[in-house]
Design a protein around this motif. Structure first.
Motif, PDB file in Angstrom:
ATOM      1  N   GLN A  45      -4.915   0.241  -3.767  1.00 30.69           N
ATOM      2  CA  GLN A  45      -5.222   0.624  -2.547  1.00 30.69           C
ATOM      3  C   GLN A  45      -3.889   1.353  -1.747  1.00 30.69           C
ATOM      4  O   GLN A  45      -2.885   1.055  -1.055  1.00 30.69           O
ATOM      5  CB  GLN A  45      -5.572  -0.437  -1.577  1.00 30.69           C
ATOM      6  CG  GLN A  45      -5.950  -0.511  -0.266  1.00 30.69           C
ATOM      7  CD  GLN A  45      -6.438  -1.705   1.136  1.00 30.69           C
ATOM      8  OE1 GLN A  45      -5.281  -2.029   1.003  1.00 30.69           O
ATOM      9  NE2 GLN A  45      -7.126  -1.674   1.530  1.00 30.69           N
ATOM     10  N   ALA A  55       0.853  -1.202   0.106  1.00 28.75           N
ATOM     11  CA  ALA A  55       0.122   0.092   0.341  1.00 28.75           C
ATOM     12  C   ALA A  55       0.742   0.977   0.081  1.00 28.75           C
ATOM     13  O   ALA A  55       0.762   2.053  -0.509  1.00 28.75           O
ATOM     14  CB  ALA A  55      -1.359  -0.543   1.405  1.00 28.75           C
ATOM     15  N   ARG A  74      -6.728   2.463   2.956  1.00 30.03           N
ATOM     16  CA  ARG A  74      -6.833   1.310   4.178  1.00 30.03           C
ATOM     17  C   ARG A  74      -6.565   1.432   5.851  1.00 30.03           C
ATOM     18  O   ARG A  74      -7.922   0.670   5.760  1.00 30.03           O
ATOM     19  CB  ARG A  74      -4.793   0.986   4.197  1.00 30.03           C
ATOM     20  CG  ARG A  74      -4.413  -0.621   3.474  1.00 30.03           C
ATOM     21  CD  ARG A  74      -3.272  -0.781   3.798  1.00 30.03           C
ATOM     22  NE  ARG A  74      -3.056  -1.493   4.765  1.00 30.03           N
ATOM     23  CZ  ARG A  74      -2.796  -2.716   4.694  1.00 30.03           C
ATOM     24  NH1 ARG A  74      -3.130  -3.426   3.444  1.00 30.03           N
ATOM     25  NH2 ARG A  74      -2.251  -3.817   5.564  1.00 30.03           N
TER      26      ARG A  74
END
Lengths: 296, 331
Positions: free
Chosen positions: B283, B94, B288
């Motif tokens: 993402q 991420a 997140r």
């Protein structure tokens, strides 16, 4: 020597011609890229769903296809078989207008103080407000979510409004402060000699002069509050009756039952006020800023 | 009045009185200033500063949405959240995606904004309208923009795929927002391309190039014409003039723009959440944080993650400023 000079000239003219053409290609491409999605939005909102599914590439709507009923479908309340956007508009207006009023009420005096008055911690406060502008909202999302859940403000429009005020007040002070700084102190000194207190001078002398900045600031704050998405999603998602237009559109966008064309109408409704205000604001700014104050 | 005052001249007495009234005015101003700034200060304190401090506190505690009412300032502090977050599946990925997204989005937005500013530099009929129109993607609500883009890029009934099939002869529709990677054949070479990530970068550039365009236009208008006229007389072509005169003048503005756009793109949540929901290899860390907070209800982990994001951003920005400051001294 002359040969290289001549070569330089030739290269320059070829280069200039290429760039002249390239320039118009760039302008045309950018305008198309900036406008097309909005054109397509309006177009789709007036087409019936079946024809969109059949021919998605079409760029116009024929008169017999023209379907304005998407707008009434999206505006009507859920009880009447619509999507309830009229209610979302009401919520968005309440929050956005409320944010404008409260933000201006606190930031006009604040900006005046920062630009005119020497007080303890003035520079630190300015720095703090500038820093707030760069704080990531996602960092604030966590504690505010917890805080609002605990005190029961989550799901209320007032809670959302307070967050918006905190987000924009700092920026607003920053914008207004710059404008107050352009108003000559001599005008206020004249008012002080005539017996005006600081607050009276602010109200009767500086504020009217700063009106263009106040108006454009109000438009700016309105647009931010109207467009905002993250906090609306975080606080209001479980309360459909309190959804703003942005949140409503985003929540309904994933649904299979609602035709895309109807949601496009909702999308137009969400976008039009902002674009109208933007064009009004542009004119206000250029018209207002040219009026001089030094003559007075 | 003291006897000493009685001996003073009238002029002295007048200045003395003026000084006294001036100093009382200074004191009064200080009081008025504090009074006028306090409402804003209070709101910012309660809604921004204290919550951020509280994030720090939450990040070191084990807090879930379920036991939210029992938490207080005095709790069991530990670094568990940080350890869990940093070692959790997908965190590093991420972070990398966030970096690629921010660098790509920032660079593309500034490049397009610069092209726009250059193309609109010389006046022409309708320039004002074109300028205003180019700002549309920046002022329009992100939710509406994202919705139109998802509709345009839809594999079943999207205009882009329809035209791609009709005009460019695409064999099958491209799922721009839901495919992690596609193979792109170019000159016999087949390269995997992160489709969804590139699409969200393109969206970010589309939405924020007007900001760069505004900034750069304002700076360009301040460049004196005489420099370029002189260079033109010396036979410098348009490209040379741009490289040697315009670009150096714009460099500081571009540097500031880079910092601003990078900060905002790095923290961006809305665009990716609305376009892909964080799926298909898009993402970013802020998405997140959001899913830890709402879907999992793990407040401690969400807070720790948000703090890590902010810290990395701070390090990157400070590092950039250091680096940029040094090159500035050298030139």
């Amino acid at each position: 020597m002359t040969a290289t000079r001549a070569q330089g000239l030739i290269r320059t003219t070829v280069e200039d011609q290429v760039l002249r053409v390239l320039r118009w290609i760039v302008i045309a491409t950018l305008v198309a890229a900036a406008v097309f999605p909005f054109y397509y939005m309006v177009l789709l909102s007036f087409r019936p769903l079946e024809s969109v599914l059949q021919d998605p590439g079409s760029l116009w709507v024929t008169p017999d296809e023209f379907t304005p009923s998407t707008y009434s479908d999206v505006l009507k309340s859920q009880d009447d078989g619509g999507q309830g956007f009229l209610n979302f508009i009401r919520n968005s207006l309440l929050v956005a207008l409320g944010t404008v009023v409260v933000a201006l009420l606190v930031s006009i005096p604040g900006a005046y103080a920062v630009s005119r008055l020497e007080f303890f911690g003035r520079r630190q406060v300015s720095a703090l407000f500038l820093a707030v502008y760069f704080f990531p909202s996602i960092l604030l999302a966590v504690p505010l979510f917890v805080f609002y859940t605990r005190i029961g403000l989550r799901g209320s429009l007032i809670g959302l409004l307070l967050v918006y005020v905190a987000q924009v007040a700092a920026v607003s002070i920053y914008m207004l402060r710059n404008y107050f700084a352009t108003i000559p102190v001599s005008i206020e000194d004249a008012a002080a000699i005539d017996g005006c207190s600081r607050l009276q001078a602010l109200r009767h002398v500086s504020l009217p002069l700063a009106l263009p900045a106040v108006v454009s600031n109000a438009l700016f704050v309105f647009m931010i509050a109207w467009n905002e998405f993250l906090f609306a999603l975080l606080f209001l998602v479980e309360r459909r009756d309190n959804w703003t237009v942005s949140l409503g559109l985003s929540q309904l966008a994933g649904s299979i039952e609602i035709p895309t064309t109807v949601l496009m109408a909702g999308s137009v409704i969400l976008t039009v006020p902002v674009i109208v205000l933007f064009f009004i604001g542009e004119r206000w700014l250029t018209g207002g800023l040219t009026a001089g104050a030094e003559k007075g | 009045m003291t006897p000493r005052d009685a001996g003073a001249t009238t002029a002295d007495r007048v200045t003395g009185r003026r000084r006294r009234s001036a100093s009382s005015r200074v004191r009064q101003d200080a009081r008025t200033g504090l009074a006028l700034i306090s409402p804003t200060f209070l709101i910012v304190l309660v809604m921004v500063v204290l919550p951020i401090l509280w994030t720090v506190s939450l990040a070191f505690q084990s807090v879930r949405l379920l036991n939210i009412r029992q938490t207080s300032l005095i709790g069991d502090y530990s670094v568990d959240n940080f350890v869990n977050v940093v070692t959790s599946d997908g965190f590093v990925e991420a972070l990398l995606i966030t970096l690629v997204y921010s660098v790509g989005g920032t660079a593309l937005a500034i490049a397009v904004g610069l092209a726009a500013a250059l193309a609109l530099r010389r006046p022409f009929r309708g320039r004002g309208v074109v300028r205003a129109v180019l700002l549309l993607p920046y002022v329009a609500p992100v939710v509406a923009c994202a919705f139109v883009w998802t509709t345009l890029l839809n594999p079943q009934y999207g205009l882009v795929n329809d035209w791609g099939a009709g005009l460019l002869g695409w064999d099958e529709p491209i799922a721009f927002l839901s495919s992690r990677s596609n193979d792109l054949s170019l000159l016999g070479l087949t390269v995997p391309v992160p489709t969804a990530l590139l699409t969200v970068i393109a969206f970010e550039a589309w939405r924020s190039f007007p900001f760069a365009f505004l900034f750069l236009t304002a700076r360009m208008e301040a460049i004196p014409d005489t420099l370029e006229e002189a260079a033109m007389l010396d036979g410098a072509g348009a490209v040379q003039r741009f490289r040697n005169i315009v670009l150096p003048q714009l460099a500081p503005t571009i540097a500031v723009l880079t910092v601003l756009r990078f900060i905002w793109t790095f923290n961006n949540f809305d665009d990716i959440w609305l376009l892909t929901g964080g799926g298909a290899g898009t993402q970013v860390v802020s998405v997140r944080v959001f899913s830890y907070l709402t879907a999992r209800g793990d407040i401690g982990a969400a807070a720790a993650q948000a703090l890590v994001l902010a810290l990395i951003l701070a390090v990157l920005v400070v590092g950039y400023l250091k680096l940029f400051g040094r090159t500035e001294e050298q030139t």
